[in-house]
Enzyme design. Structure first.
Site, PDB file in Angstrom:
ATOM      1  N   ASN A 235       0.785  -1.294  -0.119  1.00  0.00           N
ATOM      2  CA  ASN A 235      -0.046   0.057  -0.019  1.00  0.00           C
ATOM      3  C   ASN A 235       0.715   1.347   0.040  1.00  0.00           C
ATOM      4  OD1 ASN A 235      -1.782   2.124   0.556  1.00  0.00           O
ATOM      5  ND2 ASN A 235      -3.100   0.610   1.723  1.00  0.00           N
ATOM      6  N   CYS A 240      -4.977   0.878  -1.431  1.00  0.00           N
ATOM      7  CA  CYS A 240      -5.744  -0.608  -0.971  1.00  0.00           C
ATOM      8  C   CYS A 240      -6.902  -0.819  -1.779  1.00  0.00           C
ATOM      9  CB  CYS A 240      -6.253  -0.597   0.356  1.00  0.00           C
ATOM     10  SG  CYS A 240      -7.199   0.890   1.199  1.00  0.00           S
ATOM     11  N   HIS A 484     -11.117   0.781   4.497  1.00  0.00           N
ATOM     12  CA  HIS A 484      -9.926   0.194   4.108  1.00  0.00           C
ATOM     13  C   HIS A 484     -10.762  -0.884   3.095  1.00  0.00           C
ATOM     14  CE1 HIS A 484      -6.387  -1.994   3.620  1.00  0.00           C
ATOM     15  NE2 HIS A 484      -6.934  -3.379   4.333  1.00  0.00           N
ATOM     16  N   ASP A 501      -5.108  -8.766   1.302  1.00  0.00           N
ATOM     17  CA  ASP A 501      -5.329  -7.546   2.058  1.00  0.00           C
ATOM     18  C   ASP A 501      -3.980  -6.836   2.049  1.00  0.00           C
ATOM     19  OD1 ASP A 501      -5.723  -5.406   3.832  1.00  0.00           O
ATOM     20  OD2 ASP A 501      -6.732  -6.811   5.605  1.00  0.00           O
TER      21      ASP A 501
END
Length: 630
Positions: A235, A240, A484, A501
């Protein structure tokens, strides 16, 4: 005030003419009714406190099983502690077994770094025979300290933990106040909890199955490549959302294969297609690298500045811009029709008169669909809302050419669906009452298998079934101002879901990928009422889940083998690994030179002859090629 009778008063503005003495509109409340209404307004009564020796009741009350986890094994073990004050500062209870693992209670009678308390922990009981480095067990447990002579006197604590070689014990440093448990009256009882230097410790343990391998993991030294065979994306600040989209496209194998087919072997080709080349490099590194990959090259090719790196962009718009650029670079190549074949469908907007034979229609292509979430409970309801027919009548009649004003039906119908169907869920919309954009956290269900046949035009080609399998769920957690993005994706036709993630990739269950991202209210608790969850980004509590799907990726069932081909069919162009390896060798050489620069120095020698010959302001001309470099 006007007075009626002797004790009933009305406001002076009351109009007696409008008063109707209607006995049917009067509710007669008896004492029983009043008690009933009062009872309904009160929370449910808390169940009676179980006795410490009623193990099943204790477990059901304080350590209930959860439908979210599957139990591997359970055990209950009782240890009678005697001579409390004579025990060593660190004492172990007997070893017992659960799920094939040894366990024991670790006890600090005088407290562990807390002199006013007694400390109890649950510990893996391997002792000197240490388990393997990768050993672990996920356990829910409860420790109960009670008076063996009176099971109504006890104290209990519960916890969850992933026991490993490094974290082999877990529990409660301040399990109980030392002074209170020895007091003559404990918690209103007529005797102490620890009586005659004797007490009973009961350990309840439930070892859970861990299908993903990361239940309660602290992710210290976690290796995505080793555990899943895949790596994540770093990131850059607020990218993201971009990482989620890129992972989704990368794992759509036919898309990756098409990107690799864009010519980039020459310098001129790379210059003309910087974004395509950057995407090729990114995809190759996702295949070959052992650690998370940076997206800086790609965002640089977009022309993004630092400001844009820290701004959340619209995912749908970004996807369309990327597709347009790639489609341009694919013209004249073997991948020219690859993207439309994967992502393009057709819909028809129509106006059809009811009483005369007249219809006006327009067919358009689409790359993705935006579905309403507000007011709809599922994907099916959203599609039916999308194709809902509106009747134009009265003052809203349609002016049909050659027929004048006519009653008509207006709507949208689908003529075809693409092989890869991207559904953008409208989780963010304008709230007129608040005069602001808001996130819709309402419950919205989507299936693992979607049948789009009911949404097709009657005249559409139905030779290929419109049955779709869920391939990806892109999730937003948080609200409009802070949140997020991450994604649940299924890399292969028959495989499992994985959670992507940012730089971390983990296995995921079907429930985590689908059911947990419907949104809506948290599950209610019969004793404490509605459950609440805390938004991890705003730190605010809410009864609605803040994590929910905002984009769904479906793949046509009949095209799964083609859209998700084997890994060996998605190899990069030959020049790409060679060039990247050359760049890495050159970068390593420069790094080594920088690290070793302090070990060397340049020495120049000025001779008398050079001093006499030089007419400048310095001693000699140090840049002269005639000087000796030692």
């Amino acid at each position: 005030m006007d007075q009626i009778g002797s004790d009933m008063q009305l406001d002076s503005d009351y109009d007696e003419k409008t008063y109707v003495n209607d006995t049917e509109s009067v509710a007669l409340i008896t004492n029983d009714d009043a008690d009933s209404m009062l009872d309904e307004s009160l929370p449910p009564a808390e169940p009676a406190k179980p006795m410490a020796d009623d193990h099943e009741a204790m477990k059901e009350r304080f350590l209930p099983s959860s439908p979210d986890y599957e139990t591997e094994a359970e055990a209950i073990f009782t240890w009678d502690i005697t001579d409390w004050r004579s025990l060593p500062k660190r004492t172990h209870g007997p070893t017992f077994n659960c799920a094939g693992h040894p366990w024991r209670v670790l006890f600090f009678p005088a407290g562990n770094a807390a002199s006013e308390s007694v400390s109890f922990y649950l510990e893996q009981g391997f002792g000197d025979e240490k388990p393997t480095d990768d050993w672990y067990a996920c356990a829910q447990f409860m420790l109960v300290l009670s008076n063996p002579n009176d099971p109504s006197i006890y104290i209990h604590h519960e916890a969850n933990h992933r026991f490993t070689l490094e974290e082999g014990d877990w529990g409660f440093t301040r399990f109980a106040d030392k002074n209170k448990i020895f007091a003559a009256s404990y918690d209103g009882a007529d005797r102490p909890l620890v009586e005659g230097d004797t007490a009973r410790m009961t350990a309840y343990i439930r070892v859970l199955k861990d299908p993903t391998g990361v239940l309660w993991h602290n992710f210290v030294n976690y290796d995505s490549k080793k555990e899943t065979g895949m790596v994540g994306l770093r990131n850059q600040g607020a990218t993201c959302y971009l990482n989620s989209l890129l992972q989704s496209l990368y794992l759509t194998g036919a898309f990756r294969k098409a990107v690799y087919q864009i010519p980039t072997s020459t310098e001129q080709e790379r210059t003309n297609s910087t974004s395509a080349y950057a995407l090729q490099r990114l995809f190759y590194r996702l295949q070959a690298d052992q650690v998370a990959v940076s997206t800086q090259e790609l965002t640089h090719s977009f022309g993004w500045e630092s400001r844009q790196i820290f701004e959340q962009q619209d995912v749908q718009e970004l996807s369309r811009i990327l597709m347009e650029k790639l489609e341009t670079h694919m013209k004249g190549t073997e991948a020219e029709k690859a993207l439309p074949d994967m992502f393009v469908g057709k819909m028809k907007t129509y106006l059809k008169c009811i009483n005369v034979d007249y219809e006006s229609s327009r067919t358009e292509e689409y790359w993705d669909l935006q579905l309403n979430v507000s007011g709809c409970k599922s994907v099916d309801e959203s599609f039916r809302d999308y194709i809902q027919v509106e009747t134009l009548e009265g003052d809203n009649k349609y002016a049909a050419e050659g027929y004048g004003l006519q009653e008509a039906k207006k709507g949208v119908i689908f003529e075809s669906f693409p092989n890869v169907l991207h559904l953008q869920l409208k989780r963010f919309e304008y709230d007129f009452q608040r005069d602001a954009m808001m996130k819709v956290n309402d419950r919205y269900e989507f299936p693992d298998v979607l049948d789009c046949t009911p949404y097709l035009d009657e005249t559409a080609d139905k030779s290929e079934p419109c049955i779709y399998h869920l391939h990806g769920v892109l999730v937003h957690s948080g609200d409009l101002n802070a949140g997020h993005y991450y994604a649940f994706l299924k890399p292969s036709k028959e495989g499992d879901f994985f959670r992507f993630d940012d730089d971390r990739v983990t296995r995921a269950t079907k429930r985590e990928a689908i059911d947990d991202n419907f949104g809506g209210d948290y599950a209610t608790n019969g004793i404490n009422g509605a459950a609440k969850g805390q938004n991890p980004y705003t730190r605010q509590w809410s009864t609605k889940r803040s994590n929910n799907a905002y984009m769904l990726v479906y793949i046509r069932a009949s095209q799964l083998d083609r859209i998700l081909p084997p890994e060996e069919q998605m190899q990069p162009p030959e020049h790409l690994p060679i060039r990247i390896q050359e760049e890495r060798v050159a970068a390593e050489k420069r790094r080594k030179e920088r690290e070793e620069a302090h070990l060397y120095m340049n020495v120049y020698v000025a001779t008398e002859a050079s001093y006499r010959a030089y007419e400048g302001t310095d001693i000699i001309n140090w840049t002269s090629e005639s000087e000796t470099d030692l």
